[in-house]
Enzyme design. Structure first.
Site, PDB file in Angstrom:
ATOM      1  N   ALA A  28     -20.774  -0.414  24.668  1.00  0.00           N
ATOM      2  CA  ALA A  28     -21.390  -0.547  25.990  1.00  0.00           C
ATOM      3  C   ALA A  28     -20.676   0.304  27.035  1.00  0.00           C
ATOM      4  O   ALA A  28     -20.964   0.209  28.224  1.00  0.00           O
ATOM      5  CB  ALA A  28     -21.390  -2.010  26.420  1.00  0.00           C
ATOM      6  N   GLY A  29     -19.739   1.126  26.605  1.00  0.00           N
ATOM      7  CA  GLY A  29     -18.992   1.947  27.561  1.00  0.00           C
ATOM      8  C   GLY A  29     -17.978   1.134  28.342  1.00  0.00           C
ATOM      9  O   GLY A  29     -17.543   1.548  29.412  1.00  0.00           O
ATOM     10  N   LEU A  30     -17.586  -0.027  27.803  1.00  0.00           N
ATOM     11  CA  LEU A  30     -16.630  -0.884  28.503  1.00  0.00           C
ATOM     12  C   LEU A  30     -15.284  -0.924  27.776  1.00  0.00           C
ATOM     13  O   LEU A  30     -14.469  -1.808  28.008  1.00  0.00           O
ATOM     14  CB  LEU A  30     -17.202  -2.298  28.660  1.00  0.00           C
ATOM     15  CG  LEU A  30     -18.560  -2.386  29.377  1.00  0.00           C
ATOM     16  CD1 LEU A  30     -19.024  -3.838  29.477  1.00  0.00           C
ATOM     17  CD2 LEU A  30     -18.519  -1.755  30.754  1.00  0.00           C
TER      18      LEU A  30
ATOM     19  N   HIS B 176     -14.268  11.081  33.802  1.00  0.00           N
ATOM     20  CA  HIS B 176     -13.895  12.381  33.218  1.00  0.00           C
ATOM     21  C   HIS B 176     -12.833  13.082  34.070  1.00  0.00           C
ATOM     22  O   HIS B 176     -12.759  14.305  34.103  1.00  0.00           O
ATOM     23  CB  HIS B 176     -15.127  13.275  33.017  1.00  0.00           C
ATOM     24  CG  HIS B 176     -16.011  12.776  31.912  1.00  0.00           C
ATOM     25  ND1 HIS B 176     -15.788  13.055  30.587  1.00  0.00           N
ATOM     26  CD2 HIS B 176     -17.107  11.968  31.953  1.00  0.00           C
ATOM     27  CE1 HIS B 176     -16.712  12.456  29.853  1.00  0.00           C
ATOM     28  NE2 HIS B 176     -17.522  11.786  30.650  1.00  0.00           N
ATOM     29  N   THR B 177     -12.045  12.283  34.737  1.00  0.00           N
ATOM     30  CA  THR B 177     -10.940  12.828  35.530  1.00  0.00           C
ATOM     31  C   THR B 177      -9.598  12.652  34.818  1.00  0.00           C
ATOM     32  O   THR B 177      -8.651  13.367  35.109  1.00  0.00           O
ATOM     33  CB  THR B 177     -10.849  12.104  36.890  1.00  0.00           C
ATOM     34  OG1 THR B 177     -10.900  10.693  36.636  1.00  0.00           O
ATOM     35  CG2 THR B 177     -12.011  12.501  37.795  1.00  0.00           C
TER      36      THR B 177
ATOM     37  N   SER C  65     -11.480  -9.464  10.924  1.00  0.00           N
ATOM     38  CA  SER C  65     -12.210  -9.503  12.187  1.00  0.00           C
ATOM     39  C   SER C  65     -13.361 -10.484  12.098  1.00  0.00           C
ATOM     40  O   SER C  65     -14.016 -10.592  11.064  1.00  0.00           O
ATOM     41  CB  SER C  65     -12.771  -8.116  12.493  1.00  0.00           C
ATOM     42  OG  SER C  65     -13.859  -8.194  13.383  1.00  0.00           O
TER      43      SER C  65
ATOM     44  N   ASP D 162      -8.751   4.270  29.546  1.00  0.00           N
ATOM     45  CA  ASP D 162      -9.090   2.944  29.023  1.00  0.00           C
ATOM     46  C   ASP D 162      -7.843   2.140  28.675  1.00  0.00           C
ATOM     47  O   ASP D 162      -7.757   0.941  28.955  1.00  0.00           O
ATOM     48  CB  ASP D 162      -9.987   3.092  27.784  1.00  0.00           C
ATOM     49  CG  ASP D 162     -11.165   4.005  28.049  1.00  0.00           C
ATOM     50  OD1 ASP D 162     -11.522   4.175  29.235  1.00  0.00           O
ATOM     51  OD2 ASP D 162     -11.719   4.561  27.086  1.00  0.00           O
TER      52      ASP D 162
HETATM   53  C1  GLA Z   1     -14.134   7.418  27.925  1.00  0.00           C
HETATM   54  C2  GLA Z   1     -12.738   7.892  27.542  1.00  0.00           C
HETATM   55  C3  GLA Z   1     -11.829   7.926  28.762  1.00  0.00           C
HETATM   56  C4  GLA Z   1     -12.459   8.667  29.926  1.00  0.00           C
HETATM   57  C5  GLA Z   1     -13.900   8.198  30.147  1.00  0.00           C
HETATM   58  C6  GLA Z   1     -14.608   9.014  31.184  1.00  0.00           C
HETATM   59  O1  GLA Z   1     -14.106   6.097  28.319  1.00  0.00           O
HETATM   60  O2  GLA Z   1     -12.199   7.024  26.589  1.00  0.00           O
HETATM   61  O3  GLA Z   1     -10.597   8.502  28.408  1.00  0.00           O
HETATM   62  O4  GLA Z   1     -12.396  10.056  29.747  1.00  0.00           O
HETATM   63  O5  GLA Z   1     -14.654   8.236  28.961  1.00  0.00           O
HETATM   64  O6  GLA Z   1     -14.051   8.808  32.428  1.00  0.00           O
END
Ligand code: GLA
Length: 375
Positions: free
Chosen positions: A120-122, A31-32, A64, A169
């Site tokens: 998965a947050g990846l 979140h930076t 896909s 990302d």
């Molecule tokens: C998600 C968002 C990114 C970033 C992160 C937190 O992955 O897509 O832009 O803000 O959260 O660091």
């Protein structure tokens, strides 16, 4: 069947090539990005592949292997009218942005095969966007820098998909290199590749996908962004990047949000200094755990399941552990001794089983390469 063969079967022509882009695991700096701070991601070895070919007519077809409907067909000129629902928004949003900026002269057939775990947050979404973007760039000979591709893909995600995310990302997917972490400075838009020598110290990075999907289109991520903007405004600052004394922020919630961002930036730079010094990287473990605590307590984006994964990893012997990505679900990253990775994984799996949580998916990750043409 590889992605080229799948393309051939779907579209009954040969693809012109195959492009690939990775997901990311952020070592630290969460979140930076939208606060003009610092982050330090690596690319996952897992990639999303895109087999692609030009079409003479102005039609786009995307298929896909993993998603349904497994074929979406749209006229290039109609891309802006009525975004298709579902997964195809990601590739179509990228095409729309290219077309808007460069007036792409013809259509495309795209076949997508993703190996980055979804939800998965990846950053499987950035992997998809960037794989498509480098395919379009190369197929139509559009001269864009990596930073411009980041702008194109993140604009697609913000405006076309409707997820108010930053650029972490996409930067990671485009610019990471094998064996290195990527130090991103969102304040001046520069980056540096930082050698990541874990193996010589008997260390590994473990990803614990908690199988609790996160959702960035939902309101909480946007709310954190607004709170950060409000916190900076309370300081009379353009952003939280250079915030020092936070006491002028009278609202305690906004002050906590700002405290996360400012302390996280300091931790990113401390991790980079430790990695650069050549000292034992175990030294970064406590910084990772402090990042998690800050995300949990000050930024309030953790969940009981993520907290349980972090606690179990630390109890199992990890040197440090933290949630990765936006939070509200997804994965935890743990720094572990290579010879105790299995024990840490067992500790986490046992904790999840005892709490009757869905079994986590646990795997090691090494720093992979950014987006590229494969053939
Ligand atoms: C998600 C968002 C990114 C970033 C992160 C937190 O992955 O897509 O832009 O803000 O959260 O660091």
């Amino acid at each position: 069947m590889n992605v080229g063969a799948a393309f051939r079967r779907r579209f009954e022509v040969d693809p012109a090539g195959v492009w690939a882009a990775p997901g990311r695991v952020n070592i630290i700096g969460e979140h930076t990005d939208y606060n003009f701070g610092y982050a330090l991601p690596i690319a996952t070895p897992q990639v999303t592949r895109c087999a692609a070919a030009r079409r003479a007519d102005p039609v786009v077809r995307v298929a896909s292997r993993q998603r349904s409907p497994d074929l979406v067909t749209v006229e290039l000129e109609a891309l802006g009218d009525n975004p298709e629902p579902g997964w195809s928004r990601y590739p179509l949003g990228v095409l729309y942005e290219f077309h808007r900026r460069f007036d792409v002269p013809g259509g495309l057939d795209l076949y997508i095969d993703g190996a980055v775990p979804m939800g998965a947050g990846l950053s499987s979404s950035a992997a998809l966007e960037c794989a498509v973007a480098v395919a379009v760039r190369d197929l139509y000979g559009i001269e864009v820098t990596a930073a411009e591709v980041v702008d194109i893909t993140s604009t697609a995600e913000n405006d076309y998909v409707g997820a108010p995310t930053g650029t972490l990302d996409q930067f990671a997917a485009m610019l990471c290199t094998g064996g290195h972490a990527l130090l991103l400075d969102f304040g001046d838009g520069t980056w540096q590749h930082i050698p990541l020598a874990l193996e010589p110290f008997g260390l590994e990075l473990l990803v614990i996908d908690t199988n609790t999907a996160h959702e960035l289109v939902s309101g909480e991520y946007a709310r954190r962004r607004e709170q950060c903007t409000a916190a900076a405004a309370a300081l009379g600052a353009a952003s939280l990047r250079d915030a020092g004394d936070l006491t002028p922020i009278t609202d305690p919630v906004l002050r906590s949000r700002a405290r996360h961002v400012t302390s996280e930036n300091i931790r990113v730079l401390a991790v980079v200094a430790a990695l650069r010094s050549g000292e034992d990287p175990r030294a970064i473990g406590p910084l990772l755990t402090a990042s998690h605590e800050s995300l949990r307590d000050d930024f309030e984006v953790s969940t009981p399941v993520l907290d349980a994964a972090v606690a179990a990893a630390l109890d199992g012997g990890a040197h440090g552990a933290r949630l990765v990505g936006g939070g509200f679900g997804g994965s935890v990253l743990a720094l572990v001794n290579a010879d105790s990775a299995a024990a840490v994984a067992e500790s986490v799996a046992a904790r999840f089983a005892a709490a009757k949580l869905r079994a986590p998916n646990i795997f090691t990750v090494t720093a992979g390469d950014g987006a590229r043409r494969e053939c």
